[in-house]
Design an enzyme around this catalytic site. Structure first.
Site: not given
Ligand code: MRU
Length: 369
Positions: A71, A73, A114, A218, A259, A269
């Protein structure tokens, strides 16, 4: 947490290493192409368990993205690029004269994994452009070279952003981060945590306060593990602590990833980022977004046009796999939010830094892209 497809597990210890070997469980090894196979460090299991999952097909790769084995972006963009390689290999082996329709179907599956992170669609578009020009007998080598290039470029962009972002931090300070925008969320090194890594190496980081980031955690599971592996002081906090922490003083910056960034500089984000930006402005704390240009989507005019993923209510009604909410109660689980550009002090990209982002500055940075 979800996902029930077979795992071929290789569990290894996680030593503190600068350059991890291919299949050592280390934050910089979230995605590994090794001996013609795609290995993903299973982020559903971290930090309790360090195991790699092998994807042999685009179908497995799409499921791994959907189930959040991988996971973040940029990481899902890199993974999807390898998924295209697996798709072409699979369909070309089965039907050398007519492999394209199967690949087309797989591209659709990967794109549907996604909805919010633009890096997924950006990477698929790069692979699709190459696919359109390929006419050689075996298409796999050229596609693999492109996927490896996407992966390498992401790491290089993160290292460049790390240096640019660190240069903005004037004096040693504590910082807050949200979700995981580290090596695990990228091809390696990290976006927001790349800035933290570079700033820490320059002696500018006292401590990182990591929001636990409900409901998927996370922050407490991934960011805390990753920073600890890198020897960077980290304190996990519940998401509702940030306001009083800022009021107490000593926080110089909130540093997050993204994201998708809209053409006007609005930043999408992880849910909760918007609230942090409001708090940061009120308390005079800097708000920094670190994201590669592959995260900027000039095709969406503003944040309101970005599709926000809604995940299962169970993620909110449970904690660590244990149900905490009463049966029969509903829950909402939008997993991203949008921070208006006016609350963002600086966006750091590999091409340079934009202070007080707006449409003109984003257009100038992106040029003809
Ligand atoms: O749902 P996720 O864990 O994929 O969400 C990730 C995020 O929101 C991160 O902060 C974002 O992708 C930036 S990652 C370099």
């Amino acid at each position: 947490m979800g996902g029930n497809f077979a795992t071929r597990v290789s569990v290894m210890e996680s030593p503190r290493v600068e350059k991890p070997h291919a299949l050592v469980a280390h934050p910089d090894n979230a995605i590994v192409w090794h001996e013609d196979q795609l290995f993903l460090l299973d982020q559903r299991a971290l930090p309790a368990e360090t195991r790699f999952l092998v994807c042999d097909s685009a179908v497995e790769t799409a499921r791994a993205i959907k189930d959040m084995v991988v996971r973040g972006a940029p990481a899902i963009g890199v993974t999807a690029a390898y998924g295209v390689v697996l798709s072409v290999r699979d369909h070309f082996q089965r039907s050398p004269a007519d492999w394209r329709p199967g690949v087309e179907q797989d591209l659709g599956l990967l794109a549907a994994a996604r909805p919010t992170a633009i890096n997924l669609f950006w990477a698929l578009e790069r692979m699709r452009l190459l696919l359109a020009t390929i006419d050689q007998l075996d298409p796999v080598p050229a596609l693999l070279i492109e996927a490896l290039r996407i992966h390498r470029e992401d790491v290089a962009a993160n290292q460049a952003m790390g240096d640019l972002g660190a240069a903005l931090i004037e004096a040693r300070t504590d910082v807050i981060t949200h979700c995981n925008a580290g090596a695990l969320a990228t091809g390696g090194y990290g976006t927001a945590l790349g800035v933290v890594r570079s700033a820490h190496a320059a002696g500018k980081i006292g401590r990182v306060y990591a929001d636990e980031t409900r409901p998927w955690l996370q922050g407490s599971r991934l960011t805390a593990w990753e920073l600890d592996q890198s020897g960077i002081p980290v304190t996990v906090q519940a998401d509702n602590v940030a306001a009083s922490l800022m009021a107490r003083g000593g926080i110089g910056w909130v540093i997050v990833g993204s994201d998708r960034i809209a053409a006007n500089g609005d930043v999408c984000n992880k849910i909760g980022t918007y609230g942090l930006a409001v708090l940061a402005r009120y308390h005079g704390v800097g708000f920094m977004v670190a994201a590669p240009t592959s995260t900027i989507d000039t095709r969406v005019a503003c944040g309101a046009d970005i599709p926000i993923e809604e995940r299962a209510a169970d993620e909110v009604l449970s904690c660590g796999g244990t149900r905490v909410g009463p049966e029969g109660v509903s829950a909402q689980n939008p997993v991203f939010d949008v921070t208006p550009a006016e609350l963002v002090d600086v966006i750091v990209t590999e091409r340079g830094v934009i202070e007080r982002p707006n449409a003109e500055k984003i257009a100038a940075l992106m040029g003809d892209d």
